[in-house]
Structures are given as C-alpha cells and as structure tokens.
Design a protein around this motif. Structure first.
Motif, PDB file in Angstrom:
ATOM      1  N   LYS A  40     -13.052  17.725   5.750  1.00 59.48           N
ATOM      2  CA  LYS A  40     -14.187  16.825   5.905  1.00 59.48           C
ATOM      3  C   LYS A  40     -14.174  15.744   4.821  1.00 59.48           C
ATOM      4  O   LYS A  40     -14.405  14.572   5.111  1.00 59.48           O
ATOM      5  CB  LYS A  40     -15.497  17.600   5.833  1.00 59.48           C
ATOM      6  N   ALA A  41     -13.867  16.132   3.582  1.00 58.61           N
ATOM      7  CA  ALA A  41     -13.815  15.162   2.486  1.00 58.61           C
ATOM      8  C   ALA A  41     -12.695  14.154   2.707  1.00 58.61           C
ATOM      9  O   ALA A  41     -12.892  12.941   2.547  1.00 58.61           O
ATOM     10  CB  ALA A  41     -13.625  15.878   1.152  1.00 58.61           C
ATOM     11  N   LYS A  42     -11.526  14.623   3.097  1.00 56.74           N
ATOM     12  CA  LYS A  42     -10.403  13.711   3.347  1.00 56.74           C
ATOM     13  C   LYS A  42     -10.740  12.751   4.477  1.00 56.74           C
ATOM     14  O   LYS A  42     -10.475  11.547   4.377  1.00 56.74           O
ATOM     15  CB  LYS A  42      -9.136  14.488   3.670  1.00 56.74           C
ATOM     16  N   GLY A  43     -11.333  13.252   5.538  1.00 58.58           N
ATOM     17  CA  GLY A  43     -11.718  12.396   6.654  1.00 58.58           C
ATOM     18  C   GLY A  43     -12.731  11.338   6.243  1.00 58.58           C
ATOM     19  O   GLY A  43     -12.631  10.175   6.650  1.00 58.58           O
ATOM     20  N   PHE A  44     -13.717  11.730   5.421  1.00 57.98           N
ATOM     21  CA  PHE A  44     -14.721  10.764   4.980  1.00 57.98           C
ATOM     22  C   PHE A  44     -14.097   9.678   4.116  1.00 57.98           C
ATOM     23  O   PHE A  44     -14.373   8.493   4.298  1.00 57.98           O
ATOM     24  CB  PHE A  44     -15.850  11.461   4.210  1.00 57.98           C
ATOM     25  N   PHE A  45     -13.236  10.065   3.173  1.00 56.66           N
ATOM     26  CA  PHE A  45     -12.623   9.075   2.293  1.00 56.66           C
ATOM     27  C   PHE A  45     -11.665   8.164   3.053  1.00 56.66           C
ATOM     28  O   PHE A  45     -11.584   6.973   2.760  1.00 56.66           O
ATOM     29  CB  PHE A  45     -11.932   9.740   1.114  1.00 56.66           C
ATOM     30  N   SER A  50     -10.962   2.749   5.182  1.00 56.68           N
ATOM     31  CA  SER A  50     -10.773   1.889   6.354  1.00 56.68           C
ATOM     32  C   SER A  50     -11.916   0.886   6.482  1.00 56.68           C
ATOM     33  O   SER A  50     -11.693  -0.273   6.840  1.00 56.68           O
ATOM     34  CB  SER A  50     -10.692   2.724   7.628  1.00 56.68           C
ATOM     35  N   ASP A  51     -13.131   1.323   6.175  1.00 51.86           N
ATOM     36  CA  ASP A  51     -14.277   0.424   6.242  1.00 51.86           C
ATOM     37  C   ASP A  51     -14.207  -0.655   5.161  1.00 51.86           C
ATOM     38  O   ASP A  51     -14.634  -1.790   5.381  1.00 51.86           O
ATOM     39  CB  ASP A  51     -15.585   1.199   6.154  1.00 51.86           C
ATOM     40  N   GLY A 116     -15.564  -1.761 -10.210  1.00 47.46           N
ATOM     41  CA  GLY A 116     -16.334  -0.646 -10.739  1.00 47.46           C
ATOM     42  C   GLY A 116     -15.955   0.643 -10.053  1.00 47.46           C
ATOM     43  O   GLY A 116     -14.935   0.719  -9.357  1.00 47.46           O
ATOM     44  N   SER A 117     -16.764   1.652 -10.250  1.00 50.95           N
ATOM     45  CA  SER A 117     -16.476   2.947  -9.637  1.00 50.95           C
ATOM     46  C   SER A 117     -17.769   3.597  -9.175  1.00 50.95           C
ATOM     47  O   SER A 117     -18.857   3.250  -9.624  1.00 50.95           O
ATOM     48  CB  SER A 117     -15.736   3.854 -10.608  1.00 50.95           C
ATOM     49  N   ILE A 118     -17.603   4.547  -8.272  1.00 52.04           N
ATOM     50  CA  ILE A 118     -18.727   5.280  -7.702  1.00 52.04           C
ATOM     51  C   ILE A 118     -18.457   6.763  -7.915  1.00 52.04           C
ATOM     52  O   ILE A 118     -17.379   7.254  -7.584  1.00 52.04           O
ATOM     53  CB  ILE A 118     -18.844   5.006  -6.192  1.00 52.04           C
ATOM     54  N   GLN A 119     -19.427   7.470  -8.468  1.00 49.05           N
ATOM     55  CA  GLN A 119     -19.322   8.919  -8.649  1.00 49.05           C
ATOM     56  C   GLN A 119     -19.836   9.591  -7.386  1.00 49.05           C
ATOM     57  O   GLN A 119     -20.968   9.337  -6.963  1.00 49.05           O
ATOM     58  CB  GLN A 119     -20.142   9.357  -9.863  1.00 49.05           C
ATOM     59  N   ILE A 120     -18.999  10.444  -6.781  1.00 50.79           N
ATOM     60  CA  ILE A 120     -19.367  11.124  -5.540  1.00 50.79           C
ATOM     61  C   ILE A 120     -19.369  12.618  -5.805  1.00 50.79           C
ATOM     62  O   ILE A 120     -18.353  13.176  -6.219  1.00 50.79           O
ATOM     63  CB  ILE A 120     -18.381  10.766  -4.412  1.00 50.79           C
ATOM     64  N   VAL A 140      -9.333   6.986  -4.602  1.00 56.23           N
ATOM     65  CA  VAL A 140     -10.160   8.139  -4.926  1.00 56.23           C
ATOM     66  C   VAL A 140      -9.462   8.987  -5.990  1.00 56.23           C
ATOM     67  O   VAL A 140      -8.280   9.261  -5.888  1.00 56.23           O
ATOM     68  CB  VAL A 140     -10.425   8.987  -3.667  1.00 56.23           C
ATOM     69  N   VAL A 141     -10.235   9.393  -7.003  1.00 54.28           N
ATOM     70  CA  VAL A 141      -9.741  10.266  -8.063  1.00 54.28           C
ATOM     71  C   VAL A 141     -10.627  11.507  -8.093  1.00 54.28           C
ATOM     72  O   VAL A 141     -11.849  11.399  -8.032  1.00 54.28           O
ATOM     73  CB  VAL A 141      -9.822   9.542  -9.435  1.00 54.28           C
TER      74      VAL A 141
END
Length: 142
Positions: A40-45, A50-51, A116-120, A140-141
C-alpha cells in the motif's frame, strides 16, 4: 463374512487436520498484513510521484504556475484556482508539513520553485519525501 467399509476419515482425524490448518493460517496472517501495508505504501508513493510529474507537465503545457497543495487529509493539484486532481491519503497516515512546506509550486518550465521535504508518518514506518530545487520529481527516503 462381514466386510469393513472404511472409505473415509473419522471425525477426530478431520478435526485434527482442520486444527493444523487454522494454526498455520493464524501464524501467517501477521506477515501478510505487513506485506500488504508495504504494498500500500509503495503504491501510494508511486501514485504521488506520478501526480508530481503530471503537475510538472501541466505547468509546462499551460505556461502557468501549478501547485500541489497538501492538507491534513489529502493533496490537490491546482492550476489557476481550478482543481485538476484530488487524492485522499491512506487511513492513519499523517503528513507533517509544518517545518518545511505545504505547497509544491511549479513554474512554467516545470521546475519546483520551493524545495523542501515532507514528513510522512504511517502506522509502521516514517518516510520523508524530498523535493529538490529544479526539474526533479522528488524522492522518498525511509
């Protein structure tokens, strides 16, 4: 002469076999759930990246600034106050943009204007999505 007609399993044998199958299944469920969450995480990222590429291509095509706006529950791609795309985050995921960014802006050449970066945060892991300056799409890291 009496013939014995034992052509099947007794009830005890069936219950033992069923108990073994239930035990094996119950031991494998936590591993399946972990794998499902990773998928699920891989699919979302993959979808998010893509977006981002979609937003860049719209910015280059229209020669206008395009924004990918992040909110607590979803992200939206906006061009000239028109919503082009909106996607909800998976359940129990939080996006912390308070320190770096809550909008990703693209100029008419598809470049990211505000790096910048986003913490998920997910229930299993924490990720950081980094958006470098320039035409990169972000990565993604863990």
């Amino acid at each position: 002469m009496i013939k014995s007609q034992n052509h099947g399993f007794s009830l005890i044998e069936l219950l033992i076999a069923l108990g073994i199958w239930i035990l094996i299944f119950s031991l494998s469920v936590p591993f399946l759930v972990k794998d499902l969450n990773q998928i699920k995480a891989k699919g979302f990222f993959d979808t998010l990246q893509s977006d981002v590429l979609y937003a860049q291509s719209i910015a280059m095509r229209s020669k206008d600034n395009v924004r990918l706006m992040l909110s607590p529950t979803r992200y939206v791609i906006v061009e000239n106050q028109t919503v082009l795309l909106a996607r909800d985050y998976p359940e129990q995921w939080t996006f912390d943009t308070s320190f770096t960014m809550n909008n990703i802006n693209f100029d008419a050449h598809g470049r990211i204007l505000n790096p910048g970066s986003i913490q998920i945060k997910t229930p299993q892991r924490n990720y950081r999505m980094v958006f470098p300056f320039g035409t990169g799409r972000g990565y993604v890291v863990e």
